[in-house]
Design a protein around this motif. Structure first.
Motif, PDB file in Angstrom:
ATOM      1  N   GLU A 294       0.848  -1.196   0.000  1.00  0.00           N
ATOM      2  CA  GLU A 294       0.000   0.000   0.000  1.00  0.00           C
ATOM      3  C   GLU A 294       0.887   1.250   0.000  1.00  0.00           C
ATOM      4  O   GLU A 294       1.955   1.270   0.612  1.00  0.00           O
ATOM      5  CB  GLU A 294      -0.892  -0.020   1.242  1.00  0.00           C
ATOM      6  N   VAL A 295       0.447   2.306  -0.678  1.00  0.00           N
ATOM      7  CA  VAL A 295       1.263   3.513  -0.844  1.00  0.00           C
ATOM      8  C   VAL A 295       0.542   4.706  -0.249  1.00  0.00           C
ATOM      9  O   VAL A 295      -0.670   4.859  -0.393  1.00  0.00           O
ATOM     10  CB  VAL A 295       1.576   3.768  -2.331  1.00  0.00           C
ATOM     11  N   ILE A 296       1.342   5.557   0.445  1.00  0.00           N
ATOM     12  CA  ILE A 296       0.810   6.832   0.951  1.00  0.00           C
ATOM     13  C   ILE A 296       1.804   7.933   0.609  1.00  0.00           C
ATOM     14  O   ILE A 296       3.015   7.736   0.671  1.00  0.00           O
ATOM     15  CB  ILE A 296       0.578   6.781   2.487  1.00  0.00           C
ATOM     16  N   GLU A 297       1.267   9.076   0.198  1.00  0.00           N
ATOM     17  CA  GLU A 297       2.116  10.245  -0.025  1.00  0.00           C
ATOM     18  C   GLU A 297       2.004  11.136   1.203  1.00  0.00           C
ATOM     19  O   GLU A 297       0.936  11.656   1.513  1.00  0.00           O
ATOM     20  CB  GLU A 297       1.675  11.013  -1.277  1.00  0.00           C
ATOM     21  N   THR A 298       3.127  11.283   1.925  1.00  0.00           N
ATOM     22  CA  THR A 298       3.117  12.021   3.178  1.00  0.00           C
ATOM     23  C   THR A 298       3.279  13.530   2.933  1.00  0.00           C
ATOM     24  O   THR A 298       3.470  13.975   1.807  1.00  0.00           O
ATOM     25  CB  THR A 298       4.245  11.514   4.097  1.00  0.00           C
ATOM     26  N   LEU A 299       3.214  14.293   4.010  1.00  0.00           N
ATOM     27  CA  LEU A 299       3.216  15.751   3.906  1.00  0.00           C
ATOM     28  C   LEU A 299       4.497  16.306   3.282  1.00  0.00           C
ATOM     29  O   LEU A 299       4.509  17.439   2.807  1.00  0.00           O
ATOM     30  CB  LEU A 299       3.034  16.366   5.301  1.00  0.00           C
ATOM     31  N   ASP A 300       5.571  15.507   3.313  1.00  0.00           N
ATOM     32  CA  ASP A 300       6.828  15.963   2.694  1.00  0.00           C
ATOM     33  C   ASP A 300       6.884  15.624   1.211  1.00  0.00           C
ATOM     34  O   ASP A 300       7.955  15.664   0.606  1.00  0.00           O
ATOM     35  CB  ASP A 300       8.028  15.360   3.431  1.00  0.00           C
ATOM     36  N   ASP A 301       5.713  15.255   0.639  1.00  0.00           N
ATOM     37  CA  ASP A 301       5.576  14.978  -0.802  1.00  0.00           C
ATOM     38  C   ASP A 301       6.386  13.768  -1.258  1.00  0.00           C
ATOM     39  O   ASP A 301       6.843  13.700  -2.395  1.00  0.00           O
ATOM     40  CB  ASP A 301       5.975  16.206  -1.640  1.00  0.00           C
ATOM     41  N   VAL A 302       6.570  12.810  -0.357  1.00  0.00           N
ATOM     42  CA  VAL A 302       7.273  11.574  -0.695  1.00  0.00           C
ATOM     43  C   VAL A 302       6.277  10.424  -0.659  1.00  0.00           C
ATOM     44  O   VAL A 302       5.503  10.283   0.297  1.00  0.00           O
ATOM     45  CB  VAL A 302       8.427  11.296   0.296  1.00  0.00           C
ATOM     46  N   LYS A 303       6.281   9.610  -1.719  1.00  0.00           N
ATOM     47  CA  LYS A 303       5.416   8.431  -1.747  1.00  0.00           C
ATOM     48  C   LYS A 303       6.123   7.286  -1.032  1.00  0.00           C
ATOM     49  O   LYS A 303       7.255   6.941  -1.358  1.00  0.00           O
ATOM     50  CB  LYS A 303       5.092   8.045  -3.192  1.00  0.00           C
ATOM     51  N   ARG A 304       5.433   6.688  -0.079  1.00  0.00           N
ATOM     52  CA  ARG A 304       6.035   5.662   0.767  1.00  0.00           C
ATOM     53  C   ARG A 304       5.244   4.357   0.650  1.00  0.00           C
ATOM     54  O   ARG A 304       4.019   4.358   0.772  1.00  0.00           O
ATOM     55  CB  ARG A 304       6.100   6.124   2.221  1.00  0.00           C
ATOM     56  N   THR A 305       5.981   3.292   0.426  1.00  0.00           N
ATOM     57  CA  THR A 305       5.363   1.970   0.320  1.00  0.00           C
ATOM     58  C   THR A 305       5.299   1.341   1.700  1.00  0.00           C
ATOM     59  O   THR A 305       6.307   1.291   2.422  1.00  0.00           O
ATOM     60  CB  THR A 305       6.178   1.076  -0.633  1.00  0.00           C
ATOM     61  N   LEU A 306       4.117   0.858   2.062  1.00  0.00           N
ATOM     62  CA  LEU A 306       3.863   0.376   3.410  1.00  0.00           C
ATOM     63  C   LEU A 306       3.853  -1.154   3.473  1.00  0.00           C
ATOM     64  O   LEU A 306       3.733  -1.831   2.456  1.00  0.00           O
ATOM     65  CB  LEU A 306       2.532   0.926   3.923  1.00  0.00           C
ATOM     66  N   THR A 307       3.960  -1.662   4.691  1.00  0.00           N
ATOM     67  CA  THR A 307       3.867  -3.101   4.952  1.00  0.00           C
ATOM     68  C   THR A 307       2.900  -3.308   6.116  1.00  0.00           C
ATOM     69  O   THR A 307       2.534  -2.341   6.802  1.00  0.00           O
ATOM     70  CB  THR A 307       5.248  -3.679   5.323  1.00  0.00           C
ATOM     71  N   PRO A 308       2.531  -4.543   6.394  1.00  0.00           N
ATOM     72  CA  PRO A 308       1.639  -4.800   7.539  1.00  0.00           C
ATOM     73  C   PRO A 308       2.249  -4.463   8.894  1.00  0.00           C
ATOM     74  O   PRO A 308       1.560  -4.519   9.904  1.00  0.00           O
ATOM     75  CB  PRO A 308       1.359  -6.304   7.419  1.00  0.00           C
ATOM     76  N   ASP A 309       3.527  -4.116   8.924  1.00  0.00           N
ATOM     77  CA  ASP A 309       4.151  -3.687  10.185  1.00  0.00           C
ATOM     78  C   ASP A 309       3.778  -2.255  10.549  1.00  0.00           C
ATOM     79  O   ASP A 309       4.063  -1.810  11.664  1.00  0.00           O
ATOM     80  CB  ASP A 309       5.681  -3.771  10.083  1.00  0.00           C
ATOM     81  N   HIS A 310       3.159  -1.524   9.600  1.00  0.00           N
ATOM     82  CA  HIS A 310       2.888  -0.102   9.807  1.00  0.00           C
ATOM     83  C   HIS A 310       1.407   0.128  10.106  1.00  0.00           C
ATOM     84  O   HIS A 310       0.539  -0.537   9.536  1.00  0.00           O
ATOM     85  CB  HIS A 310       3.300   0.698   8.565  1.00  0.00           C
ATOM     86  N   LEU A 311       1.154   1.086  10.990  1.00  0.00           N
ATOM     87  CA  LEU A 311      -0.218   1.451  11.353  1.00  0.00           C
ATOM     88  C   LEU A 311      -0.628   2.691  10.571  1.00  0.00           C
ATOM     89  O   LEU A 311       0.138   3.668  10.505  1.00  0.00           O
ATOM     90  CB  LEU A 311      -0.288   1.725  12.861  1.00  0.00           C
ATOM     91  N   VAL A 312      -1.814   2.663   9.985  1.00  0.00           N
ATOM     92  CA  VAL A 312      -2.271   3.803   9.189  1.00  0.00           C
ATOM     93  C   VAL A 312      -3.655   4.256   9.644  1.00  0.00           C
ATOM     94  O   VAL A 312      -4.459   3.480  10.165  1.00  0.00           O
ATOM     95  CB  VAL A 312      -2.320   3.466   7.673  1.00  0.00           C
ATOM     96  N   ILE A 313      -3.898   5.552   9.426  1.00  0.00           N
ATOM     97  CA  ILE A 313      -5.223   6.132   9.600  1.00  0.00           C
ATOM     98  C   ILE A 313      -5.830   6.222   8.197  1.00  0.00           C
ATOM     99  O   ILE A 313      -5.193   6.768   7.287  1.00  0.00           O
ATOM    100  CB  ILE A 313      -5.157   7.539  10.228  1.00  0.00           C
ATOM    101  N   THR A 314      -7.019   5.690   8.016  1.00  0.00           N
ATOM    102  CA  THR A 314      -7.633   5.703   6.686  1.00  0.00           C
ATOM    103  C   THR A 314      -9.007   6.357   6.752  1.00  0.00           C
ATOM    104  O   THR A 314      -9.592   6.533   7.831  1.00  0.00           O
ATOM    105  CB  THR A 314      -7.790   4.270   6.133  1.00  0.00           C
ATOM    106  N   ASN A 315      -9.531   6.700   5.553  1.00  0.00           N
ATOM    107  CA  ASN A 315     -10.906   7.215   5.458  1.00  0.00           C
ATOM    108  C   ASN A 315     -11.888   6.078   5.202  1.00  0.00           C
ATOM    109  O   ASN A 315     -12.972   6.287   4.681  1.00  0.00           O
ATOM    110  CB  ASN A 315     -10.994   8.259   4.354  1.00  0.00           C
ATOM    111  N   GLY A 316     -11.464   4.889   5.578  1.00  0.00           N
ATOM    112  CA  GLY A 316     -12.255   3.691   5.338  1.00  0.00           C
ATOM    113  C   GLY A 316     -11.703   2.862   4.203  1.00  0.00           C
ATOM    114  O   GLY A 316     -11.871   1.641   4.174  1.00  0.00           O
TER     115      GLY A 316
END
Length: 804
Positions: A294-316
């Motif tokens: 899963e990919v998220i673009e953070t506030l520093d304008d960097v796209k980061r690839t995630l793994t199940p080790d990471h906790l995310v806040i989603t809009n559903g």
């Protein structure tokens, strides 16, 4: 943690206690204050001015000519090169005679024919780092708000009349990573009450739960999530007091909404995050572990690839924040934001640390979550932020909050006894003194005879056992007040063992011989682990190596010393000699720990002697290093037990390698590094030795004996022997020494001839023999008798004959 002295005064009365005195008291109580910085130290003469007129300089395109009111009716002309200067602005003006950082003094000047009576300042020119200045003022001068009074001290208006205490916090004192935590600590030290914020934001009749629904799947990672909704927000610059609070703490101001969340982080130690509600794209907040890839673009304008080790806040569906670390660009608060969703949550430290480390994002928020935040402040922090958003952003706070609460954290209850406290601290405290200390810390206590039971607030997660309570008593009672006692009982003065003494002798000798001491890693790679090993065994593999290059324990020191030579030669140190005394690790079995043996190794390359004036250069060779080894054995009184034997070893030159023997037992090797190995390491001719230091230093040595200077003359005889080419000079020397008897005192080889006049397969070795008797003058008959025995033994044992 950077603590503003002025800000701290809002929570506790510090009258009569200077910043330096407070720093001393905090340090003595257990939290080291690494320094106190006076923000306006050495600065003077900077006032708030009002730009009345601003026009282009008549003779310079990039300069502006301004007329500035400095208050009290004083108006001066100032030439300014800032691109953002303009009429009507309130600015910081360094008047004539002012002193700026770097002892920069302002004088009257004439710029391109126009007089300038002062300087309009940027924040950087007032000592504020550029990375901390608001982005709109990162280039150019700083503008005060229109209601700022002109003529007042600009440094005071910017809160630069402050002092900053830098706390060097240990990981267990996460409670002091907030202004309230520091206030609790200072209150306990000074014995004063503290004034805590009591946020009570006015709310509308609308409910936050109608706007957002919160669901948490990863309850272990996020047992409490609180969301508040603030409508009709007007995003804009923060007031000066808020901006300067943040800058003093090392945080750059952005806008009023974001600055409020950062302010609360500093005040409460509780990280918050503000989302643009309208950008969420749903009425749902779902907290879960990220999906693989899963990919998220953070506030520093960097796209980061995630793994199940990471906790995310989603809009559903899609992530809108990397929990506890950084928000997503898709929900960032901007100038057009009108409705804010405010997050205040309790995340466990492990999952935040993992995400922070994996993505190289160590933020103020993540550092606090990693060390542990106070679960009791999650809701009050959100209320305080909502109150400030009403005050500073004109927001309307909706009633209640949307939350997911599975948190079950209770204050720790710990007991100890007065006797244990006094025994550990060596004090004679009374129970009422102990109770007073815990009362100053705002801990609830209950006393039952000699036992005191303490209910520890959740903000002090570091206190869990009896010894923690004793530490609190000790540090607040004052370490300086603890009695000092000398040890009781018989004491034995320390001394070096014989082994340690000899090891020091070895190190001093090696350094005296011109070698530098090296200290290299005991960890090595699979490729180097077995190279040059004296004892060939399977290397020990680390269970959790930090890298492949450091995954095994070494069996030899030589590979590391060759790396030392390579490193220095690459930096133009052409001639270099190094040695090391260190452990090698020999595997016994899968269950047992490896055996550690101390070795001595050395490596030399380049010129051993260089005297350009005399035109003398001597490159290192086998015999230079052999001489160092012989000198070492002589220094330890073991020269008679030393021997060398020709050998062929992997990684060493086949014709320039020998084993080192002690009493006939192999304890090491000496030789030239194989040319192939030298080439791979970019080394010139290099020689090494390694031996078992343990075997060397534990060898028995004969008592030291002195020999008187001989009173009678010695007689020398030189002999040239013709032997087979394969015959070693050392073997001949041994035969000569054994046959020469008590009269033969010295044997030295001084010539080798293998020229055309010698039979094929033969060579000539010449030796010098010295005879003398300490009791009398030797006669020719005495010499002849001993000398003939030597010649007969040489012919019998080695087939050596005198050269004609």
């Amino acid at each position: 943690m950077l603590v503003s002295y002025k800000w701290l005064q809002e929570y506790i009365d510090l009258e009569g206690v200077s910043a330096e005195e407070l720093a001393e008291k905090i340090t003595k109580s257990g939290i080291e204050v690494e320094g106190v910085e006076k923000l306006n130290e050495g600065l003077k003469g900077v006032v708030v001015g009002h730009v009345l007129e601003c026009e282009k300089h008549p003779n310079a395109e990039k300069l502006n000519k301004t007329l500035v009111d400095l208050g009290n009716g004083e108006q001066v002309q100032i030439i300014c090169g800032a691109p953002n200067v303009g009429k009507g602005q309130k600015v910081a003006v360094a008047t004539v005679g002012a002193v700026l950082p770097g002892n920069f003094k302002i004088k009257k000047a004439k710029l391109r024919g126009e007089e300038s009576h002062g300087m309009i300042c940027s924040l950087q020119e007032l000592g504020i780092e550029g990375k901390l200045a608001p982005k709109e003022y990162a280039e150019g001068i700083y503008n005060f708000t229109p209601d700022t009074e002109i003529g007042q001290d600009a440094l005071e208006a910017l809160n630069r009349d402050d002092e900053i205490l830098e706390l060097g916090l240990t990981p267990n004192r996460a409670d002091a990573m907030s202004m309230l935590g520091v206030a609790y600590e200072v209150g306990a030290i000074l014995g004063k009450d503290i004034k805590l914020p009591n946020p009570q934001p006015e709310t509308s009749t609308e409910l936050a739960s109608d706007y957002i629904n919160v669901t948490v799947e990863a309850k272990e990672d996020n047992p409490l999530y609180v969301a508040k909704v603030i409508k009709n927000v007007k995003v804009g610059p923060s007031p000066v007091w808020l901006q300067t609070r943040l800058m003093a703490a090392g945080i750059r101001p952005h806008n009023n909404v974001v600055d409020i969340t950062n302010f609360i982080l500093l005040e409460y130690g509780q990280p918050l995050h503000a989302f643009d509600y309208d950008k969420l794209g749903s009425k749902e907040i779902l907290v879960r572990r990220a999906k693989d890839g899963e990919v998220i673009e953070t506030l520093d304008d960097v796209k980061r690839t995630l793994t199940p080790d990471h906790l995310v806040i989603t809009n559903g569906t899609e992530p809108v924040a990397l929990a506890g670390v950084m928000g997503g660009a898709n929900s960032e608060v901007g100038s057009d934001t009108t409705t804010v969703l405010l997050e205040s949550a309790y995340f466990t430290g492990g999952v935040i640390r993992k995400a922070s480390k994996d993505h190289g994002l160590r933020s103020e928020a993540s550092s606090r979550y990693e060390k542990g935040v106070d679960p009791a402040r999650v809701r009050p922090a959100a209320e305080r932020a909502a109150e400030l958003m009403i005050e500073l952003a004109g927001g309307e706070v909706l009633g209640g909050e949307a939350e997911a609460d599975a948190l079950d954290v209770k204050p720790a209850v710990v007991s100890t006894t007065l006797g244990k406290i006094n025994k550990v601290l060596g004090t004679d405290l009374e129970m009422n003194q102990v109770e007073d200390i815990f009362a100053r810390l705002k801990f609830e206590t209950a006393v039952d005879n000699d036992t005191i039971t303490v209910t520890v607030p959740t903000r002090r997660g570091d206190i869990t056992i009896e010894e923690d309570l004793i530490e609190e008593v000790g540090r607040l009672y004052g370490y300086d007040n603890l009695p000092t006692t000398l040890p009781v009982g018989e004491s034995t003065p320390g001394h070096l063992s014989d082994y340690q003494k000899k090891r020091r002798v070895v190190r001093r000798y090696m350094e005296g011989a011109g070698l530098y001491q090296a200290v290299t890693y005991s960890l090595t790679s699979a490729e180097k682990a077995t190279q040059y090993a004296l004892d060939k065994r399977e290397p020990v593999q680390l269970a959790m190596p930090m890298s492949e290059d450091r995954s095994l324990l070494r069996l030899s020191i030589v590979p590391q010393l060759l790396e030392v030579l390579k490193y220095n030669i690459a930096r133009q140190t052409e001639s270099f000699a190094a040695y090391e005394t260190g452990a090698v690790f020999l595997k016994n079995s899968n269950e047992d720990l490896p055996e550690e043996r101390e070795h001595l190794a050395a490596a030399i390359t380049g010129l051993w002697e260089s005297h350009p004036w005399q035109g003398e250069k001597k490159p290192v060779d086998f015999f230079v290093l052999k001489g160092i080894v012989e000198g070492l054995f002589a220094k330890l009184g073991l020269e008679s037990q030393l021997d060398f034997a020709k050998a062929e070893l992997d990684g060493l030159h086949p014709g320039r390698t020998a084993e080192i023997l002690l009493n006939g037992n192999v304890i090491g090797f000496i030789g030239q590094v194989h040319p192939t190995q030298q080439k791979s390491l970019d080394l010139k001719e290099t020689y090494v030795f390694e031996l078992s230091l343990k075997a060397l230093l534990e060898a028995e040595t004969a008592p030291l004996q002195y020999t008187a200077i001989p009173r009678f003359p010695s007689i020398s005889r030189d002999i040239a022997l013709v032997v087979e080419k394969a015959t070693a000079a050392g073997d001949l020397e041994t035969i000569i020494t054994e046959a020469g008897g008590s009269l033969l005192k010295e044997v030295n080889v001084f010539d080798l001839y293998e020229g055309e006049k010698m039979e094929e397969g033969k060579k000539s070795l010449a030796f010098s023999l010295k005879y003398f008797d300490p009791e009398k003058t030797l006669t020719d008959e005495d010499i002849a008798k001993a000398h003939n025995k030597v010649l007969a033994a040489l012919e019998e044992k080695a087939g050596a004959v005198l050269r004609g």
